[in-house]
Design an enzyme around this catalytic site. Sequence first.
Site, short mmCIF file in Angstrom:
data_model
loop_
_atom_site.label_atom_id
_atom_site.label_comp_id
_atom_site.label_asym_id
_atom_site.label_seq_id
_atom_site.Cartn_x
_atom_site.Cartn_y
_atom_site.Cartn_z
N ASN A 1 -5.41 -2.66 9.81
CA ASN A 1 -4.52 -1.97 8.89
C ASN A 1 -3.14 -2.63 8.91
O ASN A 1 -2.89 -3.54 9.70
CB ASN A 1 -4.42 -0.49 9.26
CG ASN A 1 -4.09 0.40 8.08
OD1 ASN A 1 -3.61 -0.06 7.05
ND2 ASN A 1 -4.35 1.69 8.23
N CYS B 1 0.35 -2.75 0.73
CA CYS B 1 -0.82 -3.06 1.55
C CYS B 1 -1.63 -4.21 0.96
O CYS B 1 -2.23 -5.00 1.69
CB CYS B 1 -1.69 -1.82 1.70
SG CYS B 1 -2.17 -1.04 0.13
N HIS C 1 -6.12 2.15 -0.90
CA HIS C 1 -5.46 1.45 0.20
C HIS C 1 -6.22 0.17 0.52
O HIS C 1 -7.46 0.16 0.57
CB HIS C 1 -5.40 2.34 1.43
CG HIS C 1 -4.61 1.77 2.57
ND1 HIS C 1 -3.32 1.30 2.42
CD2 HIS C 1 -4.93 1.57 3.88
CE1 HIS C 1 -2.87 0.86 3.59
NE2 HIS C 1 -3.84 1.01 4.48
#
Length: 334
Positions: A301, A134, A278
């Site tokens: 995201n 990520c 994250h």
Amino acid sequence: MKFLCAIVLLVVAIAFAAAGDLEDELNWQSYKAKFHKRHRSKDEARRKANFIKRQKQIEKHNKENKEWEMGNNLFSDMTDEERKGMLGAKPVPRKERFLNPGYPIEERALPISIDYRSDKCMQPVKQQAECGSCWSFAAVVPLEFNTCKKTGTPVALSEQMLVDCDTYNYACEGGDYTNAWKFIKEKGGIMINSSYPYVSGTTLTRGTCKFSSTSVAARVSTYGWTMPYPNATVSMQYLQSYGPLPSAMKVLDSLYQYKNGVYSDSACIIADENQVDHAVVIVGYGTTTTTPAIPYWIVRNSWGTTWGNLGYMAIKRGVNMCNIESWTAYVEVV
């Protein structure tokens, strides 16, 4: 008479149980078809049990919470371990952040809302798959956006180059987007995605670095953290001046099944700012028209378009929900 009543109740219970089993099976088959899930026969029962458990959580939440909605997505049949494998933010310790702070920005009136989602310079939402990369996606989004703003031409950059080549980060084991910018600046740029496409969702490992300067499509000029922090107004000012802002946040179990609305969770008001796992990108902000009105961030995201609202979410703004206001950073391109 009592015996007869007991028999009737037993029959009714069996009928309800059978109806419940049938409904679960229909929901399971529908879910697999919608999300193109195929499992080995030995895994089918375990995957189905995961799905049924999450389905019940979704139904309970949506009955009790009217601010945001849960729904099924790619996570619904995954194990907890598999879901955690798609987290990978490992930001630098707080003391090191002051070595590269953000520059003061000119104070000016902020617009009521900003939303970069439909801007021509925003690339489609991507999918990191089963890899804790990520951080690389969070690093790339503002580079794509700001390079396009400078050249007038949309560009898709290579997350896989960072996964394979970036020696400051840890490929699928996690990393920090500011370290990625540091690497890109020292390397001389980041390659275009078509020359170095993303495959880490299938390999799960760092591959051999295939960097080629002939395919470089963006270069880093300056970068830093937004200061002071956590401060929603400061982040809004940087968002207006520098475009999308990567950040890190803590992911609770409730977030995996997010579908729509303004996300909040009382358990995600966290005293320790270092509790993040994250990386995401703030691409806008706004306020709901509900009573009471709820201020929110628009967050991009890297879990594909089947998660959330086509890959995006809204999260409560101004309360440092899940520590998202503690880790905003910006980058400028050459």
